[in-house]
Write an enzyme that holds these catalytic residues in place. Structure first.
Site, short mmCIF file in Angstrom:
data_model
loop_
_atom_site.label_atom_id
_atom_site.label_comp_id
_atom_site.label_asym_id
_atom_site.label_seq_id
_atom_site.Cartn_x
_atom_site.Cartn_y
_atom_site.Cartn_z
N ASN A 168 0.87 -1.18 0.00
CA ASN A 168 0.00 0.00 0.00
C ASN A 168 0.90 1.23 0.00
O ASN A 168 1.51 1.56 1.01
CB ASN A 168 -0.89 -0.03 1.25
CG ASN A 168 -1.71 1.23 1.41
OD1 ASN A 168 -1.82 2.03 0.48
ND2 ASN A 168 -2.29 1.41 2.59
N LYS B 194 0.10 4.24 -0.24
CA LYS B 194 -0.55 5.41 0.39
C LYS B 194 -0.37 6.67 -0.47
O LYS B 194 -0.34 6.57 -1.69
CB LYS B 194 -0.02 5.61 1.81
CG LYS B 194 -0.10 4.34 2.65
CD LYS B 194 0.07 4.59 4.11
CE LYS B 194 0.21 3.28 4.85
NZ LYS B 194 0.02 3.40 6.29
N HIS C 243 -9.46 0.55 5.03
CA HIS C 243 -8.17 0.85 5.69
C HIS C 243 -8.44 1.84 6.84
O HIS C 243 -9.28 2.72 6.72
CB HIS C 243 -7.18 1.44 4.69
CG HIS C 243 -5.79 1.48 5.22
ND1 HIS C 243 -5.38 2.44 6.11
CD2 HIS C 243 -4.72 0.68 5.02
CE1 HIS C 243 -4.12 2.23 6.43
NE2 HIS C 243 -3.69 1.16 5.79
N GLU D 137 -6.97 4.33 7.75
CA GLU D 137 -6.78 5.74 7.40
C GLU D 137 -7.96 6.29 6.60
O GLU D 137 -8.15 7.50 6.53
CB GLU D 137 -5.44 5.91 6.65
CG GLU D 137 -4.26 5.73 7.59
CD GLU D 137 -2.98 5.27 6.94
OE1 GLU D 137 -2.86 5.32 5.70
OE2 GLU D 137 -2.07 4.83 7.69
N GLU E 63 -5.19 -5.46 10.64
CA GLU E 63 -4.23 -4.37 10.83
C GLU E 63 -4.53 -3.65 12.14
O GLU E 63 -5.34 -2.70 12.16
CB GLU E 63 -4.34 -3.37 9.68
CG GLU E 63 -4.03 -3.97 8.32
CD GLU E 63 -3.47 -2.93 7.38
OE1 GLU E 63 -2.33 -3.11 6.95
OE2 GLU E 63 -4.14 -1.92 7.11
N GLY F 76 2.37 2.02 10.74
CA GLY F 76 3.28 3.15 10.57
C GLY F 76 4.00 3.58 11.84
O GLY F 76 4.59 4.64 11.89
N SER G 12 3.48 -2.26 10.36
CA SER G 12 4.93 -2.21 10.57
C SER G 12 5.65 -3.49 10.16
O SER G 12 6.66 -3.88 10.76
CB SER G 12 5.26 -1.84 12.03
OG SER G 12 4.79 -0.54 12.31
C1 PEP Z 1 -0.69 -0.13 5.89
O1 PEP Z 1 -0.65 0.93 5.28
O2 PEP Z 1 -1.65 -0.88 5.71
C2 PEP Z 1 0.39 -0.46 6.80
C3 PEP Z 1 0.33 -1.58 7.43
O3 PEP Z 1 1.42 0.45 6.94
P1 PEP Z 1 2.87 0.15 7.60
O4 PEP Z 1 3.35 -1.14 7.00
O5 PEP Z 1 3.69 1.31 7.24
O6 PEP Z 1 2.64 0.00 9.07
#
Ligand code: PEP
Length: 266
Positions: free
Chosen positions: A10, A12, A96, A98, A182, A188, A228
């Site tokens: 992803n 983003k 997601h 976000e 998640e 992040g 992460s």
């Molecule tokens: C994500 O954007 O779904 C995500 C898990 O980000 P990160 O790997 O940066 O934590």
């Protein structure tokens, strides 16, 4: 039943069109021989067509980061699943954190108030259904906030999200769907979920899928972990029985790290 691991990146709101194409071009030869892991990248909407062209004929598929539940019309700033298909997408992320407005890195109460795009489980469900109808496969994201985990409410939150997010799919759709667990506090932040705990929650999700859609679907459905994931911790996470892949944010922006994560899934 053996499930083919699925690693999705992803990207983003990162990278210009040229930078996105360069990242895809760098990744392609690094993963060219991989047939036993499914791979997707999800660039920004404006980079989709160019990245789609760059990865054409490769083993990397294209995905959108969000979609809407209408085909076209007066829906300013929305992108329909049909448009994603037209741009070359096979996948789309829905729900997601976000886009749900659930953030682990700012005050949780503020995040609830903001709920940036008016996203809720009902809209996630509509988006997933409409994505299926348009020929896309949704990656349905779920996860608890830090405050919810600390209050011992993780299982309750995940169960409530899944009950609505996964409702009303046909058998064929449920077989194809991908779920991404998640934990919001892990996204992040560099604070990865303990692999055994991530596996436990993915197992809970599989049990919910079994109740809602049957044992055959629960056996077939792929459940990713996201939060992460990097080239150092991926192998242990991906070795867990209920974790069938990863949704990767930050580490997907570096071709070598993403290729290493893909290698860890083999
Ligand atoms: C994500 O954007 O779904 C995500 C898990 O980000 P990160 O790997 O940066 O934590």
């Amino acid at each position: 039943m053996s499930r083919k691991p699925f690693i999705a990146g992803n990207w983003k709101m990162n990278k210009t069109i040229a930078e996105s194409v360069a990242l895809a071009d760098e990744l392609k030869p690094m993963v060219a021989g991989v047939r036993d892991v499914e791979i997707a990248v999800c660039p920004t909407f404006v980079s989709l067509a160019a990245v789609g062209e760059a990865i054409e004929g490769s083993n990397i598929a294209l995905g959108g980061q969000n979609t809407f539940w209408k085909e076209s019309g007066a829906w300013t700033c929305q992108i329909s699943p049909q448009m994603l298909v037209d741009a070359g997408c096979k996948w789309v992320i829905v729900g997601h954190s976000e886009t749900r407005g659930r953030f682990g890195t700012v005050d949780d109460e503020l995040a609830k108030l903001l709920s940036y795009f008016g996203e809720c489980d009902a809209t996630v469900n509509m988006k997933a259904k409409y994505a299926f109808e348009a020929g896309l496969t949704p990656i349905i994201a779920c996860g608890e906030l830090l405050s919810e985990r600390e209050a011992g409410r993780t299982d309750e939150v995940i169960s409530a999200q899944m009950a609505i997010d996964l409702d009303g799919f046909t058998k064929e759709q449920a077989m194809r769907m991908v779920i991404a667990y998640e934990p919001v506090w892990a996204i992040g932040t560099g604070q990865v979920c303990d692999p055994d705990e991530a596996d436990r929650v993915c197992g809970l999700i599989r049990a919910i899928v079994k109740k809602m859609h049957g044992a055959d679907v629960a056996d077939a459905v792929r459940i990713q972990y996201g939060g992460s994931v990097n080239d150092k911790n991926a192998a242990e996470l991906l070795s867990k029985p209920n974790i069938d892949g990863a949704l990767v944010g930050g580490a997907a922006l570096k071709a070598d790290a993403f290729a290493t994560i893909i290698g860890s899934a083999r």
